[in-house]
Design an enzyme around this catalytic site. Sequence first.
Site, PDB file in Angstrom:
ATOM      1  N   ASP A  93      -0.020  -3.184   3.697  1.00 39.60           N
ATOM      2  CA  ASP A  93       0.539  -4.441   3.192  1.00 39.60           C
ATOM      3  C   ASP A  93       1.914  -4.159   2.597  1.00 39.60           C
ATOM      4  O   ASP A  93       2.019  -3.498   1.565  1.00 39.60           O
ATOM      5  CB  ASP A  93      -0.409  -5.037   2.151  1.00 39.60           C
ATOM      6  CG  ASP A  93      -0.005  -6.433   1.704  1.00 39.60           C
ATOM      7  OD1 ASP A  93       1.181  -6.798   1.874  1.00 39.60           O
ATOM      8  OD2 ASP A  93      -0.868  -7.154   1.155  1.00 39.60           O
ATOM      9  N   HIS A  94       2.958  -4.686   3.237  1.00 37.02           N
ATOM     10  CA  HIS A  94       4.322  -4.353   2.821  1.00 37.02           C
ATOM     11  C   HIS A  94       4.731  -5.056   1.523  1.00 37.02           C
ATOM     12  O   HIS A  94       5.817  -4.794   0.991  1.00 37.02           O
ATOM     13  CB  HIS A  94       5.304  -4.727   3.936  1.00 37.02           C
ATOM     14  CG  HIS A  94       6.461  -3.791   4.031  1.00 37.02           C
ATOM     15  ND1 HIS A  94       6.722  -2.825   3.087  1.00 37.02           N
ATOM     16  CD2 HIS A  94       7.448  -3.664   4.962  1.00 37.02           C
ATOM     17  CE1 HIS A  94       7.808  -2.150   3.436  1.00 37.02           C
ATOM     18  NE2 HIS A  94       8.265  -2.646   4.574  1.00 37.02           N
ATOM     19  N   ARG A  95       3.877  -5.932   0.991  1.00 34.48           N
ATOM     20  CA  ARG A  95       4.194  -6.539  -0.298  1.00 34.48           C
ATOM     21  C   ARG A  95       4.081  -5.526  -1.431  1.00 34.48           C
ATOM     22  O   ARG A  95       4.810  -5.620  -2.422  1.00 34.48           O
ATOM     23  CB  ARG A  95       3.250  -7.719  -0.583  1.00 34.48           C
ATOM     24  CG  ARG A  95       3.425  -8.921   0.321  1.00 34.48           C
ATOM     25  CD  ARG A  95       2.378  -9.976   0.038  1.00 34.48           C
ATOM     26  NE  ARG A  95       1.027  -9.494   0.304  1.00 34.48           N
ATOM     27  CZ  ARG A  95      -0.073 -10.229   0.136  1.00 34.48           C
ATOM     28  NH1 ARG A  95       0.031 -11.483  -0.305  1.00 34.48           N
ATOM     29  NH2 ARG A  95      -1.258  -9.749   0.406  1.00 34.48           N
ATOM     30  N   ILE A 155       3.230  -1.950  -0.686  1.00 38.10           N
ATOM     31  CA  ILE A 155       3.461  -0.582  -0.202  1.00 38.10           C
ATOM     32  C   ILE A 155       4.744  -0.600   0.622  1.00 38.10           C
ATOM     33  O   ILE A 155       4.813  -1.258   1.666  1.00 38.10           O
ATOM     34  CB  ILE A 155       2.285  -0.091   0.657  1.00 38.10           C
ATOM     35  CG1 ILE A 155       0.989  -0.098  -0.151  1.00 38.10           C
ATOM     36  CG2 ILE A 155       2.559   1.296   1.208  1.00 38.10           C
ATOM     37  CD1 ILE A 155      -0.247   0.246   0.650  1.00 38.10           C
TER      38      ILE A 155
END
Length: 497
Positions: A467-469, A471
Amino acid sequence: MTENASRFREFKMPDVGEGLTEAEILKWYVQPGDTVTDGQVVCEVETAKAAVELPIPYDGVVHELRFPEGTTVDVGQVIISVDVAPGTASGEASGETTGGAASGEAPAAPAPAAQASAEEAPKGRTPVLVGYGVAETSTRRRPRKTTAPAAQVPVQQAAAALQGELNGNGTGAGGGGLNGSRALADIPPGALGPRPLAKPPVRKLAKDLGVDLAQVRPTGPDGIITRDDVRAVVAAPAPETAPAPAGPEPVGEVLPPVAPGQSGARETRIPVKGVRKATAAAMVGSAFTAPHVTEFVTFDISRTMKLVEELKTDPDLAGVRVNPLLLIARALLVAVRRNPGINASWDEANQEIVQKHYVNLGIAAATPRGLIVPNVKDAQDKTLPELAAALGELVSVAREGKTTPAAMQGGTITITNVGVFGIDSGTPILNPGESAILAVGAIKLRPWVHKGKVKPRQVTTLGLSFDHRLIDGELGSRFLADVAAILEQPKKLITWV
């Protein structure tokens, strides 16, 4: 009436998971008339998370099963009723008679005809009315009404008569003829009688293709259905029909129905419910709420594979399954310790990152009911033998369809092993509520540069979706690189702890 109603206890579909709204009845273990005891399992149901057996909390005799197997029932609906005071006849306590006599008076003797009718009824108790208990009436049955069957014209005579009408010779049932304005192919289905005319080979063809002969328009002589007529039904597009009255939707169908191994079906509709329905909804929700990023790394896993073979003979691991997944799981746990930010979740309501100081390690397992992800609780605290035993039990229970809802709750990070299907890698979708998932590809012999020479080595590819939010690329890359480094040099399992 109140006394009778109190005899029957109703058991409602419970919420066997956390916040579930429905469950499908897979199998009934009892039938009406069976004796049950408190705590006895009466049925197996499948929720969106797992298959669960339901015990009955009453002693008595099964009175009614409200839903058949395969029905999806909302939580709170009554699924079974139990007679907790079997053998109690209606009216015993009140002293009422069924012949209309006053209390304390002997009932009048029934007339001979009435007596004969009453003897036809079952002895011992009066008939049970569903939902109302035992009826407080006489056991005499109402005489059956018999009606003479409507006169029917033999099929051959009807065909001949209708053929005469079509030919305009005045021999039809209505006389006068149609002067050849109609063709035999215009005969509506079923007009020639209750049994369509067809030779045995044609009937077998219709059965194999799932065609109802009553719905086929005949073109053969004397109204006989031919092979071409049957095939025309299969090839014809489905006719438009008026909207059906509102009612329960069908759970699935095959269009057109066809016997196993036979051709003719162009579509198969499979009902999506239970685990598959929940998985579909969860994956859609995850894909469109968490911004996924996937990275890959390919490396030489030969040393880890050699270690696996050595551990299989270790007495401390006797009785547990040792495989590459065990060391991959251990490598992941070490990498989480080195990169704790990977083991977290996103709190949308408070716009916060929730970092977990424990690892509930999920293992994606393919089962006959669909893909489920049970997890090993507090995996970070387990020794290698304990982890091996936990993984073995988790997978075996999942394949038996006995995973409990609690075993699938609270996961923090997941491993999915697509390599068992021969797949090199993939872009896995996050399990809802988690921030990372590791896909393990197939381990294959490939030419690889080892100590300055090209040699056949065991190579695999790992794919990490996160999850790029919460990480970023640096954290995700470091974590994935650590997992690969440990599996390439398994001695780091000791030096990095």
